[in-house]
Design an enzyme around this catalytic site. Structure first.
Site, mmCIF file in Angstrom:
data_model
loop_
_atom_site.group_PDB
_atom_site.id
_atom_site.type_symbol
_atom_site.label_atom_id
_atom_site.label_comp_id
_atom_site.label_asym_id
_atom_site.label_seq_id
_atom_site.Cartn_x
_atom_site.Cartn_y
_atom_site.Cartn_z
ATOM 1 N N LYS A 82 0.839 -1.205 0.000
ATOM 2 C CA LYS A 82 0.000 0.000 0.000
ATOM 3 C C LYS A 82 0.878 1.261 0.000
ATOM 4 C CE LYS A 82 -1.913 1.598 3.741
ATOM 5 N NZ LYS A 82 -2.664 1.665 4.981
ATOM 6 N N ASP B 13 -6.344 0.613 0.802
ATOM 7 C CA ASP B 13 -6.433 0.709 2.265
ATOM 8 C C ASP B 13 -7.798 0.182 2.709
ATOM 9 O OD1 ASP B 13 -8.288 2.650 1.670
ATOM 10 O OD2 ASP B 13 -7.531 4.083 3.144
#
Ligand code: SF4
Length: 230
Positions: free
Chosen positions: A143, A161
């Site tokens: 991420k 996320d």
């Protein structure tokens, strides 16, 4: 600045949209992309930074912490350690003290110094751009690597996320819960140049409208295509 969103409400008796099948998914994704752009014409990363290194450090600090809190901490952190070279030789107790209010400060301080050392010793002082290199740095997962690619380097990267994960599922873009699988599925549905801002817009929509516990479906532009609409 907060965007004011005005949408026509979906009449109460309109049937809830069906979950799109595989062949309908590309068109479904394009509709969502188009509507998110209407509500969030400006999609920018809210973490204050002046270099890829500073964005990487701020993103590491943002784990389990708000961007607003990180932005209160980083001016002091970057005044003391503005570059990877400076952070690599930092005193860990000083870094811990500076980042304490972001939570998990001991591991974050260790990761910041470890990341800076990795940048200095393995990448000649330059934050790498490849995902497979970025994820070798302490505190950097996929991420975070995608945040770097899309925001700092203007390269394709779709950070997944908790908001992106939740909205993708609710909107019928995926049935998976594994962030990497979801990232790859979204990548296949969207043009690479849209990946980064699509993620930022999904995050904004998750924060403002599609709340984890109380989604505001009556105010949501995506309600007309959302199979999870209340
Ligand atoms: S707010 Fe409701 S209609 Fe909008 S995306 Fe979330 S679940 Fe779907």
């Amino acid at each position: 600045m907060r965007t004011t969103i005005t949408v026509e409400s979906v009449p109460a008796k309109t049937p809830r949209p069906k979950r799109p099948n595989k062949s309908e998914l590309p068109r479904h994704a394009r509709t969502i992309l188009r509507d998110l752009k209407k509500d969030y014409p400006v999609a920018i990363c809210e973490l204050t930074h002046e270099s890829p290194f500073q964005l990487l450090a701020a993103t590491i600090l943002s784990a389990q912490c708000t961007d607003a809190r990180v932005n209160m901490v980083t001016p002091h952190l970057f005044a003391a350690y503005p570059t990877a070279a400076a952070m690599a030789v930092a005193d860990i107790s000083h870094v811990e003290q500076l980042v304490r209010s972001t939570g998990f400060y001991a591991s974050k301080a260790k990761n910041l110094i470890g990341m800076a050392n990795g940048v200095m010793t393995r990448f000649n002082g330059e934050v790498p751009t490849k995902i497979e290199d970025l994820v070798t740095l302490p505190g950097v997962g996929r991420k975070t690597a995608n945040v770097l690619r899309s925001v700092a380097f203007d390269l394709p990267g779709l950070p997944v996320d908790t908001h992106v994960l939740r909205l993708s599922k609710r909107l019928g873009l995926t049935r998976d819960v594994d962030p990497v699988k979801v990232e790859l599925q979204l990548n296949a549905l969207l043009p690479p140049k849209e990946w980064g801002e699509f993620s930022l817009r999904m995050i904004l929509h998750g924060r403002r409208i599609c709340d984890a516990r109380k989604p505001k479906c009556a105010e949501c532009r995506l309600a007309k295509v959302c199979p999870s609409r209340a």
